[in-house]
Scaffold this motif. Structure first.
Motif, mmCIF file in Angstrom:
data_model
loop_
_atom_site.group_PDB
_atom_site.id
_atom_site.type_symbol
_atom_site.label_atom_id
_atom_site.label_comp_id
_atom_site.label_asym_id
_atom_site.label_seq_id
_atom_site.Cartn_x
_atom_site.Cartn_y
_atom_site.Cartn_z
ATOM 1 N N TYR A 171 0.785 -1.233 0.000
ATOM 2 C CA TYR A 171 0.000 0.000 0.000
ATOM 3 C C TYR A 171 0.821 1.289 0.000
ATOM 4 N N CYS A 172 2.019 1.243 0.460
ATOM 5 C CA CYS A 172 2.772 2.490 0.677
ATOM 6 C C CYS A 172 3.971 2.635 -0.254
ATOM 7 N N CYS A 214 4.336 4.738 -3.647
ATOM 8 C CA CYS A 214 4.640 6.173 -3.597
ATOM 9 C C CYS A 214 5.897 6.446 -2.771
ATOM 10 N N HIS A 215 5.936 5.894 -1.554
ATOM 11 C CA HIS A 215 7.045 6.241 -0.648
ATOM 12 C C HIS A 215 8.319 5.449 -0.957
ATOM 13 N N ALA A 232 2.347 16.337 -5.098
ATOM 14 C CA ALA A 232 3.158 16.522 -3.883
ATOM 15 C C ALA A 232 4.156 15.380 -3.797
ATOM 16 N N ALA A 233 5.367 15.663 -3.356
ATOM 17 C CA ALA A 233 6.363 14.603 -3.203
ATOM 18 C C ALA A 233 6.025 13.771 -1.982
ATOM 19 N N PRO A 234 6.028 12.432 -2.122
ATOM 20 C CA PRO A 234 5.764 11.600 -0.949
ATOM 21 C C PRO A 234 6.842 11.853 0.105
ATOM 22 N N LEU A 289 9.809 8.870 4.851
ATOM 23 C CA LEU A 289 9.296 8.353 6.122
ATOM 24 C C LEU A 289 10.394 7.836 7.047
ATOM 25 N N ARG A 320 13.089 14.606 12.348
ATOM 26 C CA ARG A 320 12.451 15.918 12.192
ATOM 27 C C ARG A 320 11.564 16.271 13.382
ATOM 28 N N LYS A 337 0.864 11.257 15.295
ATOM 29 C CA LYS A 337 0.738 11.945 14.021
ATOM 30 C C LYS A 337 0.793 10.944 12.867
ATOM 31 N N ILE A 357 -2.043 8.098 8.594
ATOM 32 C CA ILE A 357 -2.439 6.891 7.864
ATOM 33 C C ILE A 357 -3.954 6.756 7.890
ATOM 34 N N ALA A 400 -1.969 17.456 2.623
ATOM 35 C CA ALA A 400 -2.384 17.834 1.283
ATOM 36 C C ALA A 400 -2.655 16.612 0.410
ATOM 37 N N ALA A 401 -1.763 15.621 0.467
ATOM 38 C CA ALA A 401 -1.920 14.484 -0.432
ATOM 39 C C ALA A 401 -2.758 13.379 0.178
ATOM 40 N N HIS A 402 -2.539 13.087 1.447
ATOM 41 C CA HIS A 402 -3.333 12.049 2.089
ATOM 42 C C HIS A 402 -4.743 12.591 2.243
ATOM 43 N N MET A 448 -4.666 10.816 -2.926
ATOM 44 C CA MET A 448 -4.309 9.926 -1.832
ATOM 45 C C MET A 448 -5.527 9.494 -1.055
#
Ligand code: HEC
Length: 140
Positions: free
Chosen positions: A46-47, A50-51, A67-69, A72, A78, A87, A92, A99-101, A106
């Protein structure tokens, strides 16, 4: 000539089709079920499209997104060295606005997982195990 790259991304995904020199196009298809116990298998299914399987944001579908993934592997770095568990879980599930999720691009994974789970507990377990898998990928 049309070259088709079929990448089953999650959410069912998204199937990528690309004309030879064109940007890949992402389409959604039905989700492939996975074991709720296996965070790595769910991530791959599932991830990773993109990621990326290494979670650094370079999956095969990434060029098709506006948007850039996110990378992770840098979530703890960060966040002052602490994994931002709530978060990540919320991102998820689709509760934390991104923005994307949750945009057209997304899916809201909470809804996708609910559609393939027998109970709300199984849906939560999927998100928990994915969150724990993402935690295991943090750069040291
Ligand atoms: C269709 C492409 C796509 C798929 C599939 C996808 N993501 Fe994302 N994800 C993105 C994009 C793009 C962003 C950046 C959005 C933003 O920051 O606004 C993102 C952001 C995130 C974030 C937030 C990172 C941060 O900096 O807070 C998390 C966590 C995340 N994704 C986890 C996942 C997980 C886990 C899966 C698999 C269940 C997944 N994503 C599947 C595209 C995708």
């Amino acid at each position: 000539m049309i070259r088709k790259i079929a990448v089953f991304i999650a959410l069912g995904s998204l199937v990528l089709t690309a004309m030879a020199q064109d940007k890949p196009k992402v389409e959604r298809v039905s989700p492939t079920p996975t074991s709720a116990a296996d965070g790595k298998a769910m991530f791959k299914q599932y991830c990773a499209p993109c990621h990326g399987m290494d979670a650094k944001g370079n999956g095969p579908a990434a060029p098709a997104l506006k948007a850039a993934p996110a990378d992770l592997t840098q979530l703890s770095a960060r966040n002052g060295g602490k994994f931002p568990e709530n978060k990540v879980f919320g991102s998820i599930k689709g509760e934390v606005g991104l923005a994307a999720h949750g945009s057209k691009e997304m899916p809201i994974w909470g809804d996708v997982f609910r559609s393939m789970s027998r109970s709300e507990g199984e849906t939560q377990l999927r998100i928990t195990n994915l969150t724990n898998y993402v935690r295991s990928l943090q750069a040291k």
